[in-house]
Write a protein that holds these residues in place. Structure first.
Motif, PDB file in Angstrom:
ATOM      1  N   HIS A  27       0.886  -1.145   0.164  1.00  0.00           N
ATOM      2  CA  HIS A  27      -0.074  -0.152   0.165  1.00  0.00           C
ATOM      3  C   HIS A  27       1.088   1.311  -0.027  1.00  0.00           C
ATOM      4  O   HIS A  27       1.782   1.476   0.789  1.00  0.00           O
ATOM      5  N   ALA A  28       0.867   2.046  -1.024  1.00  0.00           N
ATOM      6  CA  ALA A  28       1.535   3.365  -1.110  1.00  0.00           C
ATOM      7  C   ALA A  28       1.628   4.160   0.177  1.00  0.00           C
ATOM      8  O   ALA A  28       2.547   4.796   0.276  1.00  0.00           O
ATOM      9  N   GLU A  29       0.349   4.318   0.722  1.00  0.00           N
ATOM     10  CA  GLU A  29       0.315   5.011   1.877  1.00  0.00           C
ATOM     11  C   GLU A  29       1.358   4.470   3.256  1.00  0.00           C
ATOM     12  O   GLU A  29       2.069   5.411   3.674  1.00  0.00           O
ATOM     13  N   ASN A  30       1.389   3.325   3.128  1.00  0.00           N
ATOM     14  CA  ASN A  30       2.111   2.639   4.238  1.00  0.00           C
ATOM     15  C   ASN A  30       3.501   2.485   3.851  1.00  0.00           C
ATOM     16  O   ASN A  30       4.451   2.525   4.758  1.00  0.00           O
ATOM     17  N   GLU A  31       3.883   2.034   2.362  1.00  0.00           N
ATOM     18  CA  GLU A  31       5.181   1.715   2.327  1.00  0.00           C
ATOM     19  C   GLU A  31       5.471   2.756   0.904  1.00  0.00           C
ATOM     20  O   GLU A  31       5.583   2.106  -0.185  1.00  0.00           O
ATOM     21  N   PRO A  32       5.773   4.004   1.040  1.00  0.00           N
ATOM     22  CA  PRO A  32       5.898   4.666  -0.036  1.00  0.00           C
ATOM     23  C   PRO A  32       7.149   4.393  -0.899  1.00  0.00           C
ATOM     24  O   PRO A  32       7.339   4.644  -2.375  1.00  0.00           O
ATOM     25  N   ASP A  33       7.938   3.636  -0.654  1.00  0.00           N
ATOM     26  CA  ASP A  33       9.409   3.308  -1.284  1.00  0.00           C
ATOM     27  C   ASP A  33       9.294   1.785  -1.710  1.00  0.00           C
ATOM     28  O   ASP A  33      10.271   1.183  -2.295  1.00  0.00           O
ATOM     29  N   ALA A  34       8.090   1.277  -1.543  1.00  0.00           N
ATOM     30  CA  ALA A  34       8.099  -0.429  -2.120  1.00  0.00           C
ATOM     31  C   ALA A  34       8.185  -0.359  -3.578  1.00  0.00           C
ATOM     32  O   ALA A  34       7.915   0.637  -4.291  1.00  0.00           O
ATOM     33  N   ASP A  35       8.285  -1.615  -4.090  1.00  0.00           N
ATOM     34  CA  ASP A  35       8.392  -1.635  -5.632  1.00  0.00           C
ATOM     35  C   ASP A  35       7.329  -2.065  -6.270  1.00  0.00           C
ATOM     36  O   ASP A  35       7.227  -1.860  -7.565  1.00  0.00           O
ATOM     37  N   ASP A  36       6.274  -2.496  -5.446  1.00  0.00           N
ATOM     38  CA  ASP A  36       5.297  -3.267  -6.247  1.00  0.00           C
ATOM     39  C   ASP A  36       3.782  -2.709  -5.388  1.00  0.00           C
ATOM     40  O   ASP A  36       3.594  -3.456  -4.422  1.00  0.00           O
TER      41      ASP A  36
END
Length: 245
Positions: A116-125
């Motif tokens: 979830h981009a709100e929780n993990e803005p640096d994730a790849d997927d």
């Protein structure tokens, strides 16, 4: 005299007076009791507490309410997984919708790295990513699929709903469909706004916030349907647990 029905419901989320839907929920519970004789004995479960294995076991419904980012993503996902696996009626609204899709993607589809981009803005997927146009404070039309749970609950194939959201589902939707999730409501651009899980007693999710419909005196059909499903669950549990003489 009209019979009153009672059920226990877990409200999963980090309760805050700053979240409009949280302030509205007590009014909705009162209206359900007064108008429909559906009494929900509600317990707020903070996201950190929801991580406990038995946090939502024994409840007749689980409602993951808006207010993300939650203090504990893991806690919210754990409560959702329990409701899904154990057939507990479930409603996920706004952040609850997003995290229900995230739980399904990871635990059912095997997409363990989606984020979830709100929780993990640096994730790849990202499964849930920032919307091209934020829906915060907006109303928008939703088209509901005929023959779906959502259509049977809402009673129409078109509805206008209120949002307070800047994130939505994007990638891997075909994989979620293949594993059994149904996307039963879309906006005017064809983007997913309602999802459900066929085969579950009651499992419904919306990116919009039905809590904010009207003035609170007439609960949204999705909220009323959850209450009815909770009462049915309570009645079923009572029958099965009744001692035999």
């Amino acid at each position: 005299m009209t019979q009153t029905h009672t059920a226990r419901i877990a409200l999963v989320g980090d309760r805050s007076p700053q979240v409009a839907s949280h302030a509205r929920i007590p009014l909705l519970l009162d209206a359900l009791a007064e108008r429909d004789r559906l009494v929900l004995d509600a317990y707020w479960i903070p996201s950190e507490d929801a991580a406990a294995e038995d946090a939502v076991r024994g409840f007749d419904a689980v409602w993951v309410v808006p207010g993300s980012p939650y203090r504990s993503e893991a806690g919210v996902l754990s409560a959702i997984r329990t409701a899904r696996e154990e057939g507990i009626p479930f409603l996920g609204t706004c952040g609850g919708f997003q995290h229900a899709l995230l739980e399904f993607a990871r635990d059912v589809c095997g997409l363990t790295r989606v984020a979830h981009a709100e929780n993990e803005p640096d994730a790849d997927d990202f499964l849930i990513e920032p919307l091209a146009c934020s829906l915060v404070g907006h109303e928008a039309a939703v088209t509901v699929e005929p023959g779906s749970l959502a259509q049977s609950v809402i009673g129409a194939e078109h509805t206008v709903e209120r949002y307070f959201c800047a994130y939505g589902p994007s990638r891997h939707l075909d994989t979620l469909r293949t594993h059994g999730l149904r996307f039963s409501g879309h906006d005017e651009d064809g983007l997913v706004r309602i999802a459900e899980l066929p085969g579950h007693p009651f499992y419904l999710m919306s990116l919009f916030q039905p809590e904010l419909s009207g003035d609170g005196s007439r609960p949204h059909p999705m909220v009323r349907a959850l209450a009815r499903a909770a009462v049915e669950h309570a009645s079923r549990e009572a029958r099965f647990s009744r001692p035999r003489g």
